[in-house]
Motif scaffolding. Sequence first.
Motif, short mmCIF file in Angstrom:
data_model
loop_
_atom_site.label_atom_id
_atom_site.label_comp_id
_atom_site.label_asym_id
_atom_site.label_seq_id
_atom_site.Cartn_x
_atom_site.Cartn_y
_atom_site.Cartn_z
N ARG A 111 1.66 8.61 -0.15
CA ARG A 111 2.64 7.88 -0.96
C ARG A 111 3.93 7.65 -0.17
N GLY A 130 5.20 4.02 0.98
CA GLY A 130 6.53 3.57 0.59
C GLY A 130 7.34 3.07 1.76
N ARG A 132 8.71 -0.84 2.39
CA ARG A 132 10.09 -1.24 2.68
C ARG A 132 10.13 -2.11 3.94
#
Length: 605
Positions: free
Chosen positions: A311, A315, A319
Motif C-alpha cells: 500500500r 501510494g 503520487r
Amino acid sequence: MTSGSGAHGCVETDIASDIDPVAAALHALHTNGDLNTARRLFDVAYTRAEAAWDVPGMAEAALGFAGVWVHEHRVGAAAAVLEQRLTRLLGLVDPEGTLAVRLRARLAAERDYREGRSDAILAALEEARACGDIVAHAEALSLAHHCLLGPEQRQLRQEIATELLGVSTRTGRRGDLVMALLWCTADRFLDGDRHAERRLSELRGALADRPHLAAGYVADAIDVMREIRAGRFAEAEAAAAACFERGNEAGDADAAGWYGAQLVAIRWYQGRLQELRPMLDKLVHWPTLSVVDNAYFAVHAVAAAAAGETRTAAGALARLRGPALKELPRSGSWLVTMQGIVEAARLLGDAELAEEAYDLLLPHAEMPAMVSLGVACFGSVHHALGIAALVSGRRELAATHLTRAVEHNRALGHWPAAEESRKALERLEPAQPAPAVCVRERQHWRLTWGSRTVVVENSVGMLHLAVLLANAGTEIPAVELAMGVTGLAAAAGARSSPQAVLDEEAMRRYRHRVAELRDEMESSADARRAEAARQESEALLAELAGSVGIGGRSRRFVDNAERARVAVGKAIRRAIARVEEADAALGRHLRETVHTGRQCSYRPL
C-alpha cells in the motif's frame, strides 16, 4: 542545512560601515564560490541600497542574492523574498536597460525551473544575446543550462555550455569561467561521454590555484559517484559524508539531497536499501529538495515494495504517476526516477506501469541514469528497459536490453551496475537443458538436446560427434578419433559409451560412400566440390583402415597427429554445419561446446 540566510532582516552589525558589501559579495560569489557569505553580504547590500533608494544597487544586490544556481532559495520565506525583490525591481529599472534584461532572465529561469519548462528562459537568452552586454549574456547562458537538464535536451545544453565557455573568457569574472567548465564537465558525465574524465581534470586544474567552494563541491560529489561506479563502497561512503560537509560549507541547497542520493546508490548496489527506510521517510518530504526532483518518491516506493508494504509503495507510485506518467517534469533526476518506478513496478507486478515507463525511457536507452550534475549514477537506461520489458512479458526484448546494459555499464566503468545487469540476464535465461545425446538409427543419427531433436545423415564427422557427446567433459585425442572403431573402442570403452559406434551395415555403407566420392571427384567440374569429396573420401578411408585394416596397409595416417587433427576437425565442423541447417539453436550449442584440436571434447556446462 542552511538555505538562503538573512532573508528578512538587516544584518548590518556583521559588516563594518566602511566596507562595500557589493564588492565583497561579488568577490565571495564569483571568485570564491562561497554562497553562504555571498548571500549574507548581498542581503546587506540590498538593505543599504534600499535605504538610499539606489535602484541599480538594489538590482545588483538582488541578482547576486539569487546566486549562481537556479532555485537556490527553496524554503518558503527566502524564496518569497527573492521573487518579491526581483519582480519589484523589474518595475523600477529602465525596461530597455541591461539590468532589466538580467532581471527578466533570472525571473524566467526561476519560474521555468519550478514548472519543468525552458521556453521562457530560452526567450530571455535570445534577448541577452541581442543586448550586447557580456555579463548579461553569460548569466543567461548559465541559467538556461540549469533549466535544460532533462535527457531530451542534451544537445542544446552542450551547445549552451560551449557558448558559455567562450563568453566567460570576456566577462572578467572568474566564476563565469568556472561555471562554464563545470557545466561542460557535468554534460559529459550525464551523456556517458568517454572523455568525461578529461573535462573533470580540466575543472580540477582551474580550481587548483584558488578554491571555488560551489564548483569544488560539485567536483567532489562527482568523485563520490566515480568511487561508487568502481565498487569501492566503503571509500565512497566516507567521501560522501565529507562531501556533504563541504556542501554545507559552500551553502549549496542540494547538499542533503545529493548526500541522500549517494547513500541510496551505495545501499542499492550493496543490496541493503532497506537500511535507509528511516532516512527515506524523511527525505521524501525534505523541504530543501528541488521542486522538480521526484526521485525520492520512486526510491521510497522501491524500498516499501521490497519490504512487502504494497500500500505504501502503491501510494508513492500513484503520487508520481498522477494523471499520466508522461507529465513528470524532465529534470536532472528524471531518468533515475523512472528507473525507480520500473523497479517498483517489478516488485509489485504492475505490467501496465512497466510498459508505460518503457515507452518513455526507450528514446534515452544509450544514456546513463544520473542524478542532477552527475553526483550519483544508477547505470545504463538499458537495464531499466530490460526490467520493464520483462515485467510486461516480453522476455526476448528484455534479454536484448539487459545484454546491452552489461556492455554499456562496463563501458561506463560502473562495475556494480554491470554485475546487477548480468545477474538479471542470468535469471532471465532458462535453465540449460541436459547435455546433448546422439543415437545411431541405421544410416542416420538422432541428436536430442532438451526439447530439441534433429535427425541427420551418417558421416565421419557425425561418428566423431557421437563419441564426444557420449563422453561429455572428457578429452579424446584426435588420433584416437581418426583410428576409427578399433581406437575408439579402446578410448571410449572405459568411458561407458551408451551406443555402438560402427556396425557391419555401417561398414558396407562407408565403402559404398567411398565409391560415390571417387566418381564425384572424377566427374565434377566444380573444383571446390571435388576437393570436399576428396577430403571426405580420405577421412572415410582412414576410418575403414582403423576399423578393419584394409588390405593390410600400415596406418600411416593415424601415426601423423597433425593430419589427424586437421581431418577430424574438418569432419566435425562439416557435421555441425549439417546440424545447424536443421536446427540453428542446436547447431550453435554444438559450435560453442565442441572443441577440436589434438585433443577433442564436448563440454556443455
